[in-house]
Design a protein around this motif. Structure first.
Motif, short mmCIF file in Angstrom:
data_model
loop_
_atom_site.label_atom_id
_atom_site.label_comp_id
_atom_site.label_asym_id
_atom_site.label_seq_id
_atom_site.Cartn_x
_atom_site.Cartn_y
_atom_site.Cartn_z
N HIS A 216 5.84 -11.30 -20.08
CA HIS A 216 4.48 -11.99 -20.21
C HIS A 216 3.13 -12.00 -19.61
O HIS A 216 3.76 -11.46 -18.11
CB HIS A 216 4.22 -13.55 -20.74
N ASP A 217 2.60 -11.53 -20.03
CA ASP A 217 1.03 -11.42 -18.91
C ASP A 217 1.05 -12.79 -17.67
O ASP A 217 0.51 -11.98 -16.77
CB ASP A 217 -0.28 -11.59 -19.43
N ASN B 206 -7.76 -11.86 -23.70
CA ASN B 206 -6.54 -11.35 -24.55
C ASN B 206 -6.11 -9.63 -23.44
O ASN B 206 -7.77 -8.57 -23.21
CB ASN B 206 -8.05 -10.58 -25.56
N TRP B 207 -5.67 -9.56 -22.92
CA TRP B 207 -4.73 -8.97 -21.99
C TRP B 207 -4.86 -7.33 -22.46
O TRP B 207 -4.23 -7.73 -23.84
CB TRP B 207 -3.82 -9.06 -21.53
N THR B 208 -5.11 -6.38 -22.37
CA THR B 208 -4.66 -4.90 -23.12
C THR B 208 -3.09 -4.58 -22.28
O THR B 208 -2.44 -4.60 -21.16
CB THR B 208 -5.64 -4.24 -22.13
N ASN B 209 -2.15 -3.72 -23.36
CA ASN B 209 -0.58 -3.66 -23.53
C ASN B 209 0.13 -4.42 -22.67
O ASN B 209 0.66 -4.28 -21.85
CB ASN B 209 -1.16 -2.19 -22.49
N GLU B 210 0.50 -5.38 -23.18
CA GLU B 210 1.30 -6.67 -22.90
C GLU B 210 2.62 -5.87 -23.44
O GLU B 210 3.74 -5.97 -22.82
CB GLU B 210 1.12 -8.46 -23.18
N GLU B 211 2.33 -5.06 -24.69
CA GLU B 211 4.29 -4.77 -24.97
C GLU B 211 4.42 -3.52 -24.49
O GLU B 211 5.98 -3.56 -24.24
CB GLU B 211 3.57 -4.50 -26.35
N GLY B 212 3.45 -3.03 -24.23
CA GLY B 212 4.35 -1.70 -23.63
C GLY B 212 5.09 -0.74 -24.54
O GLY B 212 5.71 0.22 -23.86
N SER B 213 4.98 -0.90 -25.48
CA SER B 213 5.78 0.18 -26.52
C SER B 213 5.08 1.11 -26.63
O SER B 213 5.52 2.24 -27.05
CB SER B 213 6.09 -0.44 -27.60
N ARG B 214 3.79 1.37 -26.58
CA ARG B 214 3.00 2.52 -26.93
C ARG B 214 2.99 3.35 -25.71
O ARG B 214 3.29 4.52 -25.22
CB ARG B 214 1.47 2.51 -27.70
N SER C 129 -2.92 -14.65 -23.11
CA SER C 129 -1.89 -13.61 -23.93
C SER C 129 -2.84 -12.44 -24.87
O SER C 129 -3.66 -11.46 -23.90
CB SER C 129 -1.14 -15.04 -25.13
N HIS C 130 -2.20 -12.08 -25.21
CA HIS C 130 -2.39 -10.41 -26.26
C HIS C 130 -2.10 -10.32 -27.33
O HIS C 130 -1.49 -11.13 -28.39
CB HIS C 130 -1.42 -9.49 -25.24
N LEU C 131 -3.23 -9.50 -28.34
CA LEU C 131 -3.30 -9.24 -29.52
C LEU C 131 -2.53 -8.29 -29.67
O LEU C 131 -2.50 -7.34 -30.61
CB LEU C 131 -5.10 -9.55 -29.61
N LEU D 289 -0.71 -15.80 -30.71
CA LEU D 289 -0.79 -17.59 -31.24
C LEU D 289 -1.46 -17.52 -29.84
O LEU D 289 -2.13 -19.08 -30.31
CB LEU D 289 0.48 -17.87 -31.35
N GLY D 290 -0.99 -16.90 -28.66
CA GLY D 290 -1.83 -17.04 -27.10
C GLY D 290 -2.96 -17.19 -26.95
O GLY D 290 -3.85 -18.13 -26.76
N VAL D 291 -3.76 -15.60 -27.54
CA VAL D 291 -4.99 -16.05 -28.18
C VAL D 291 -6.11 -16.42 -29.10
O VAL D 291 -6.80 -18.09 -28.60
CB VAL D 291 -5.54 -13.97 -28.26
#
Ligand code: GLV
Ligand code: MN
Ligand code: MN
Length: 414
Positions: A360-361, A127-135, A85-87, A100-102
């Motif tokens: 989700h990733d 740990n996937w980079t940039n899941e959120e897409g907000s930045r 998942s993502h941090l 929680l997923g990581v």
């Protein structure tokens, strides 16, 4: 050798990790602001790498910063079973979305190591980079690169609202790895996540067995009017870009309401020059349309494209609209869903099948490997909010089902 049914995760240890890492970007309201590839993201990445290495894992980083921690299995000929998942978080994110997923995966792996349990296949945490897409838009960017949806160059070129590029920021924090994206292989992936909606809580179910993810499309709209003096410009002679945008936002909301269970949202808006005595001359806003059925998503897009030009004509402004991202609806792998069912009944939790409303990733990874997800409840269904709340018991339940499901899948390789 321990039998798989004896493996029990330690919910308190998982909770302690969640609360400890929540300091990296912790906000006064109890949430996390840990934008992808920021200094805070580097701190949590460094911590995660060190924890995985303490467990005897080797940690590799690919060219877009995705992190892969691997523990060998008995068989060298098998691809790893991944949990990922993502941090990264939203600017006003909570402590659980992605994290929680990581960390749940870390707790599952730690339990295997502590109990000296050897799997058949190697076990991996991602740990996937940039899941959120907000930045950097779009969301799920670097799992998308891994899955071949985007090129690394496209990811590097993405700019935040301050004009910083993802590629430069990856170098700056030391997480532009050497491995080609997609080259670090795994055979399947399980993603544990909070539901981010209210259904599990309302039905008093502990586990969501996730069957797929709804389709998502993102758009960017720039409305151009004319800056002029608020006192001296009569109402009838204005070209007010903010007024036009307000009506457009209302029309977009209506697109959601008329295509339920579809949803339509405007979440980011920039008004220029944003001065109290200037009629606004330019507005930028984003649109997020989602529906489980691609055909209805087409209709939602068509309805929006019918409404916006009429509003522009009525308000004497011009506008540009472009679709910047499409993530089609996804169905997860039945053999992995079956492992989640087994893992849930083994742990004795009540569950229900559900589709994910959030992206989700796992949605991109499903294109290149069998994939599925496990949901646990969150208080009031509230997420993307600093008050996001999931209990120690719920986090522990999710990690236990994750471990059980991975071991059920691994049993196929005996
Ligand atoms: C990702 O968090 C999304 O669903 O937008
Ligand atoms: Mn997430
Ligand atoms: Mn999120």
């Amino acid at each position: 050798m321990t039998s798989q049914t004896n493996l029990t995760i330690n919910p308190q240890r998982l909770w302690d990790d969640l609360m400890f890492t929540a300091q990296f970007g912790g906000t006064p309201k109890g949430g996390i602001k840990r934008l992808t590839v920021s200094d805070e993201d580097k701190r949590v990445r460094d911590w995660f790498k060190a924890e995985c290495e303490k467990l005897g894992c080797s940690v590799q980083v690919d060219e877009v910063g995705n992190m892969f921690a691997t523990r060998p299995g008995k068989r060298q000929d098998l691809l790893p079973i991944a949990m990922g998942s993502h941090l990264d978080t939203q600017p006003t994110g909570g402590k659980f979305d992605g994290v929680l997923g990581v960390l749940g995966a870390l707790e599952a792996l730690r339990t295997m190591v502590q109990m000296d349990y050897e799997t058949n296949a190697p076990i991996m945490i991602v740990n996937w980079t940039n899941e959120e897409g907000s930045r950097f838009s779009p969301a799920m960017l670097c799992s998308g690169v891994y899955a071949g949806v985007f090129t690394p160059e496209f990811a590097y070129s993405r700019e935040d609202r301050a004009g910083l590029k993802l590629g430069d920021e990856l170098v700056r924090i030391g997480y532009k790895g050497e491995h080609k994206a997609g080259a670090i292989k795994f055979g399947s992936m399980f993603e544990l996540h909070i539901e981010q909606g209210p259904i599990l809580e309302a039905e008093e179910k502990m586990i969501g067995v996730v069957t797929g993810v709804q389709g998502m499309r993102w758009y960017e709209v720039t409305v151009t009017g004319q800056e002029s003096h608020t006192g001296a410009t009569p109402m009838g002679l204005r070209k007010n870009a903010l007024l036009a945008s307000a009506r457009m936002i209302d029309a977009i909301d209506h697109v959601g309401i008329t295509h339920l269970p579809g949803v339509a949202s405007v979440g980011l808006i920039e008004n220029r020059p944003n001065s109290r005595n200037v009629v606004p001359g330019e507005v930028f806003f984003t649109v997020d349309l989602r529906h489980p059925d691609e055909k209805i998503l087409d209709r939602m897009e068509a309805a929006m494209r019918e409404a916006l030009p009429k509003i522009a004509a009525d308000t004497k402004v011009t506008f540009e609209e472009k679709c910047i991202w499409k993530s089609p609806a996804v169905k997860f792998a039945s053999e992995l869903i079956e492992c989640v069912r087994m893992g849930t009944s083994q742990a004795g939790y009540k569950s229900r099948d559900m589709a994910s409303g959030a992206g989700h990733d796992a949605a991109y990874i499903a294109r290149v490997a069998p994939t599925t997800m496990i949901f646990v409840p969150c208080l009031g269904g509230i997420s993307h909010n600093e008050s996001e709340s999931t209990t120690l018991e719920e986090c522990g339940a999710g990690a236990q089902v994750l471990l059980n499901a991975v071991l059920a899948h691994d049993a196929h390789f005996a």
